[in-house]
Design a protein around this motif. Structure first.
Motif, PDB file in Angstrom:
ATOM      1  N   ALA A 120       0.817  -1.215   0.000  1.00  0.00           N
ATOM      2  CA  ALA A 120       0.000   0.000   0.000  1.00  0.00           C
ATOM      3  C   ALA A 120       0.846   1.260   0.000  1.00  0.00           C
ATOM      4  N   SER A 121       2.125   1.145   0.352  1.00  0.00           N
ATOM      5  CA  SER A 121       2.984   2.331   0.411  1.00  0.00           C
ATOM      6  C   SER A 121       3.600   2.673  -0.941  1.00  0.00           C
ATOM      7  N   ARG A 122       3.409   1.771  -1.913  1.00  0.00           N
ATOM      8  CA  ARG A 122       4.003   2.017  -3.234  1.00  0.00           C
ATOM      9  C   ARG A 122       3.395   3.275  -3.856  1.00  0.00           C
ATOM     10  N   ASN A 155      -3.075   3.802  -3.300  1.00  0.00           N
ATOM     11  CA  ASN A 155      -2.280   3.350  -2.161  1.00  0.00           C
ATOM     12  C   ASN A 155      -3.182   2.831  -1.040  1.00  0.00           C
ATOM     13  N   THR A 156      -4.389   2.350  -1.427  1.00  0.00           N
ATOM     14  CA  THR A 156      -5.341   1.807  -0.464  1.00  0.00           C
ATOM     15  C   THR A 156      -5.182   0.293  -0.379  1.00  0.00           C
ATOM     16  N   ASN A 157      -5.978  -0.333   0.467  1.00  0.00           N
ATOM     17  CA  ASN A 157      -6.008  -1.787   0.570  1.00  0.00           C
ATOM     18  C   ASN A 157      -7.123  -2.397  -0.271  1.00  0.00           C
ATOM     19  N   THR A 158      -7.757  -1.581  -1.087  1.00  0.00           N
ATOM     20  CA  THR A 158      -8.772  -2.068  -2.025  1.00  0.00           C
ATOM     21  C   THR A 158      -8.069  -2.670  -3.239  1.00  0.00           C
ATOM     22  N   THR A 159      -8.636  -3.736  -3.783  1.00  0.00           N
ATOM     23  CA  THR A 159      -8.058  -4.370  -4.971  1.00  0.00           C
ATOM     24  C   THR A 159      -9.094  -4.469  -6.070  1.00  0.00           C
TER      25      THR A 159
END
Length: 439
Positions: A120-122, A155-159
């Motif tokens: 997520a930090s990418r 940069n979220t945790n959604t895919t």
């Protein structure tokens, strides 16, 4: 594969439509298109595959193939910018894809994609078009005209992930159908990666993602023309999954030996699915000069949208018609259930199935590297693709497509499977919690 109706030199031509995807860093893959069937073909001969049927006022339509997918009333807002809801369970989606081009032998080891470790930090790409231009076309999967993609959202945790099926009939117009489906998937992955850049909303929906990618494809001079179906999802860490389906690719939601949802294909007529398309300028000029019917083209807004709430241990299956024309929902459920039970992902206790305690280990959730071919999601994806491939080449086992032909065109005497490109994406749902503590 489907048909686009075109006209040149005063003669109406049927340009069939097919599908495909690619992989780069955050994934993009392309696969192959389906064969077509003509009502005048009485039997299938070696090396000759029937073609999809054109739209015509004299052809019967297939009411069972029309879009009957139930959609939840009302639209839910997906706030992809904030996922710190401690009061609700949090989920991760462990993705793998398997594929095979129609003309190739199935190779489980080579034709496999497993998602990279989520980061997520990418940093985001600032522009989807710049992202797409950085992709080396030579690195696309050797998967015919089918395609698939996976990406985190910004940069979220959604895919987000899905499949596209290039329309093979465009070959008759001198085009490579894989360019459209690959390009569509590449742009969807790039647009998701660069989110919220280019979007004027605070949430990302799959229909919006499909629209953004389609807009880019239509202005991309490297993609002269073509067409594709699409089926994709935006999966939130709170367990909400929104799916958009256009055409006859499709989606299944499975949970502990039960089919929770199965999409119905959107079709204009038998074997003629809804499809996005881009008509080359040279063909538009011919149509303007000689008249005749125009290219069949639907829009992203016509997608069937459904909303789903997933649970720990659920399995999501996205596949092109190379799978669904050869495997029924019951077939797919049987394949998934066998593998989930065999490895202990689903465990029988007191006559009911429960999720096994080792699911996190089975999907390799604790690994610092991307999942490999021994991961649960990879095994399930390979098993479905392999069974679809073998069934498509089996002249004695009638699949769903053969049964539809027999029902609507009994004079064709069609039996066996339907050889086609295949693309399947599997997502195993894992709830973050105590079961992750030891990893």
């Amino acid at each position: 594969m489907s048909f686009a109706i075109t006209s040149a030199a005063g003669v109406a031509r049927l340009a069939p439509i097919s599908r495909r995807a690619t992989s780069t860093g955050f994934l993009l893959l392309a696969l192959s298109a389906s064969p077509m069937i003509t009502p005048t073909l009485a039997s299938r001969t070696a090396g000759v595959h029937p073609q999809r049927m054109p739209l015509s006022s004299t052809q019967p339509t297939c009411p069972l193939n029309r879009d009957t997918s139930p959609a939840t009333v009302g639209l839910r807002s997906f706030h992809s910018t904030s996922h710190n809801w401690r009061s609700t369970p949090q989920f991760t989606y462990h993705v793998a894809a398997s594929y095979s081009a129609k003309q190739d032998r199935f190779n489980a080891e080579q034709n496999l994609y497993t998602r990279p470790v989520h980061d997520a930090s990418r940093s985001n790409f600032e522009d989807a078009r710049e992202c797409k231009e950085s992709i080396d076309k030579r690195r696309r999967a050797r998967s015919g005209q089918d395609a698939f993609f996976f990406s985190q959202v910004g940069n979220t945790n959604t895919t987000t992930f899905g499949v596209a099926d290039g329309v093979g009939g465009w070959v008759e117009s001198g085009l490579d159908p894989a360019d459209f489906s690959h390009g569509l998937c590449e742009y969807m992955a790039c647009a998701a990666r660069s989110w919220p850049y280019g979007f004027n909303k605070t949430s990302l929906h799959p229909k919006d993602l499909l629209q953004a990618a389609y807009d880019e494809v239509t202005v991309d001079s490297s993609i002269e023309g073509g067409g594709s179906t699409a089926c994709l999802a935006v999966a939130e860490p709170n367990g909400h999954v929104e799916v958009a389906n256009l055409g006859d690719s499709g989606f299944m939601h499975l949970g502990r030996n039960a089919v929770r949802h199965f999409t119905q294909p959107q079709t204009h007529a038998f074997n003629t699915p809804y499809q996005l398309s881009k008509t080359p300028q040279r063909m538009l000029v011919q149509m303007a000069v000689f008249g005749g019917p125009s290219t069949l083209s639907d829009l992203p807004k016509e997608s069937s949208v459904t909303h789903h709430k997933v649970r720990h241990g659920d399995v999501l299956v996205f596949a092109t018609d190379g799978v669904w024309d050869n495997l029924s929902p019951q077939d797919a459920l049987g394949i998934v259930s066998d593998h989930m039970v065999d490895v202990g992902a689903w465990v029988e206790r007191d006559g009911t199935l429960e999720v096994g305690q080792d699911l996190a280990e089975l999907v390799q959730a604790g690994s610092t590297r991307k999942a490999d071919s021994s991961s649960l999601q990879a095994k399930v994806a390979i098993a479905i693709a392999k069974e679809a491939k073998e069934t498509g080449l089996n002249t004695r086992r009638d699949g769903p497509f053969a049964k539809e032909v027999q029902r609507y065109y009994p004079g064709e005497n069609w039996h066996g499977g339907k050889p086609d490109d295949i693309a399947v994406v599997i997502a195993v749902v894992l709830e973050d919690g105590p079961q992750r503590a030891k990893l």
